[in-house]
Motif scaffolding. Structure first.
Motif, mmCIF file in Angstrom:
data_model
loop_
_atom_site.group_PDB
_atom_site.id
_atom_site.type_symbol
_atom_site.label_atom_id
_atom_site.label_comp_id
_atom_site.label_asym_id
_atom_site.label_seq_id
_atom_site.Cartn_x
_atom_site.Cartn_y
_atom_site.Cartn_z
ATOM 1 N N LEU A 11 0.845 -1.183 0.000
ATOM 2 C CA LEU A 11 0.000 0.000 0.000
ATOM 3 C C LEU A 11 0.886 1.239 0.000
ATOM 4 N N LYS A 12 0.820 2.004 -1.077
ATOM 5 C CA LYS A 12 1.669 3.180 -1.224
ATOM 6 C C LYS A 12 1.152 4.315 -0.329
ATOM 7 N N PRO A 13 2.027 5.234 0.079
ATOM 8 C CA PRO A 13 1.603 6.305 0.994
ATOM 9 C C PRO A 13 0.491 7.188 0.437
ATOM 10 N N ASN A 14 0.519 7.488 -0.863
ATOM 11 C CA ASN A 14 -0.540 8.334 -1.420
ATOM 12 C C ASN A 14 -1.881 7.604 -1.438
ATOM 13 N N LYS A 15 -1.879 6.294 -1.612
ATOM 14 C CA LYS A 15 -3.101 5.496 -1.559
ATOM 15 C C LYS A 15 -3.649 5.480 -0.133
ATOM 16 N N TYR A 16 -2.742 5.341 0.844
ATOM 17 C CA TYR A 16 -3.146 5.367 2.253
ATOM 18 C C TYR A 16 -3.764 6.721 2.610
ATOM 19 N N ASN A 17 -3.137 7.820 2.153
ATOM 20 C CA ASN A 17 -3.666 9.160 2.431
ATOM 21 C C ASN A 17 -5.031 9.357 1.787
ATOM 22 N N LYS A 18 -5.229 8.796 0.606
ATOM 23 C CA LYS A 18 -6.526 8.919 -0.068
ATOM 24 C C LYS A 18 -7.614 8.178 0.711
ATOM 25 N N LEU A 19 -7.300 6.969 1.185
ATOM 26 C CA LEU A 19 -8.264 6.210 1.985
ATOM 27 C C LEU A 19 -8.578 6.942 3.284
ATOM 28 N N LYS A 20 -7.549 7.528 3.908
ATOM 29 C CA LYS A 20 -7.729 8.268 5.148
ATOM 30 C C LYS A 20 -8.623 9.481 4.935
ATOM 31 N N ARG A 21 -8.393 10.214 3.825
ATOM 32 C CA ARG A 21 -9.188 11.402 3.512
ATOM 33 C C ARG A 21 -10.639 11.023 3.241
ATOM 34 N N GLU A 22 -10.859 9.917 2.514
ATOM 35 C CA GLU A 22 -12.220 9.489 2.204
ATOM 36 C C GLU A 22 -12.961 9.039 3.452
ATOM 37 N N SER A 23 -12.257 8.440 4.402
ATOM 38 C CA SER A 23 -12.937 8.012 5.622
ATOM 39 C C SER A 23 -13.381 9.217 6.442
ATOM 40 N N LEU A 24 -12.597 10.301 6.437
ATOM 41 C CA LEU A 24 -13.000 11.518 7.138
ATOM 42 C C LEU A 24 -14.088 12.241 6.363
ATOM 43 N N ARG A 25 -13.959 12.313 5.057
ATOM 44 C CA ARG A 25 -14.895 13.051 4.222
ATOM 45 C C ARG A 25 -16.279 12.429 4.262
ATOM 46 N N GLY A 26 -16.371 11.136 4.562
ATOM 47 C CA GLY A 26 -17.676 10.501 4.640
ATOM 48 C C GLY A 26 -18.528 11.023 5.784
ATOM 49 N N THR A 27 -17.879 11.535 6.830
ATOM 50 C CA THR A 27 -18.630 12.029 7.973
ATOM 51 C C THR A 27 -18.917 13.521 7.877
ATOM 52 N N ILE A 28 -18.215 14.228 7.000
ATOM 53 C CA ILE A 28 -18.369 15.680 6.895
ATOM 54 C C ILE A 28 -19.015 16.035 5.561
ATOM 55 N N LYS A 29 -20.141 16.710 5.633
ATOM 56 C CA LYS A 29 -20.838 17.166 4.431
ATOM 57 C C LYS A 29 -21.208 18.632 4.618
ATOM 58 N N GLY A 30 -21.057 19.416 3.564
ATOM 59 C CA GLY A 30 -21.460 20.809 3.613
ATOM 60 C C GLY A 30 -22.856 20.977 3.039
#
Length: 135
Positions: free
Chosen positions: A18-37
């Motif tokens: 798992l490359k670092p940019n892939k890990y960061n993308k998964l991390k961002r998507e997990s946070l973004r799922g809880t935050i909606k504007g």
């Protein structure tokens, strides 16, 4: 794909492919799922590079950017010697709050992205609060 923090850490430690940019993308998507504007409370999204910091207020229901501000803006750039400091981030937050109050936006949801709430990200949030935005 929404993953928990524990699952992300397992993926990072267990699967060395798992490359670092892939890990960061998964991390961002997990946070973004809880935050909606929404229209009442748009999302304040932050991007931090090594040289600059960018912030924008987004309405996710229509997928439109309502406001944007960064250290590349002329009014902010003239007041700074370098754009890599917490002072620069605080100025961006204050300027963004000033622009949003002109458009009658007072309440927002803060989206820190994959970054920790520390340093320049925290300074931007404090500047926005000092300018009159409520999170």
């Amino acid at each position: 794909m929404k993953l928990s923090r524990r699952t992300l850490l397992k993926l990072k430690n267990k699967n060395k492919k798992l490359k670092p940019n892939k890990y960061n993308k998964l991390k961002r998507e997990s946070l973004r799922g809880t935050i909606k504007g929404t229209v009442e409370r748009p999302r304040l999204s932050v991007y931090r590079s090594n040289q600059h910091i960018y912030a924008q207020i987004i309405d996710d229901t229509t997928s439109k950017t309502l406001l944007a501000c960064s250290t590349l803006d002329r009014s902010i750039k003239l007041n700074l010697s370098t754009s890599r400091t917490c002072d620069a981030s605080r100025l961006v937050g204050e300027k963004l709050a000033e622009l949003s109050l002109k458009k009658n936006i007072t309440k927002i949801v803060f989206d820190r992205g994959p970054y920790l709430y520390h340093g320049r990200i925290k300074a931007l949030a404090d500047g926005a609060r000092a300018g009159g935005l409520k999170f």
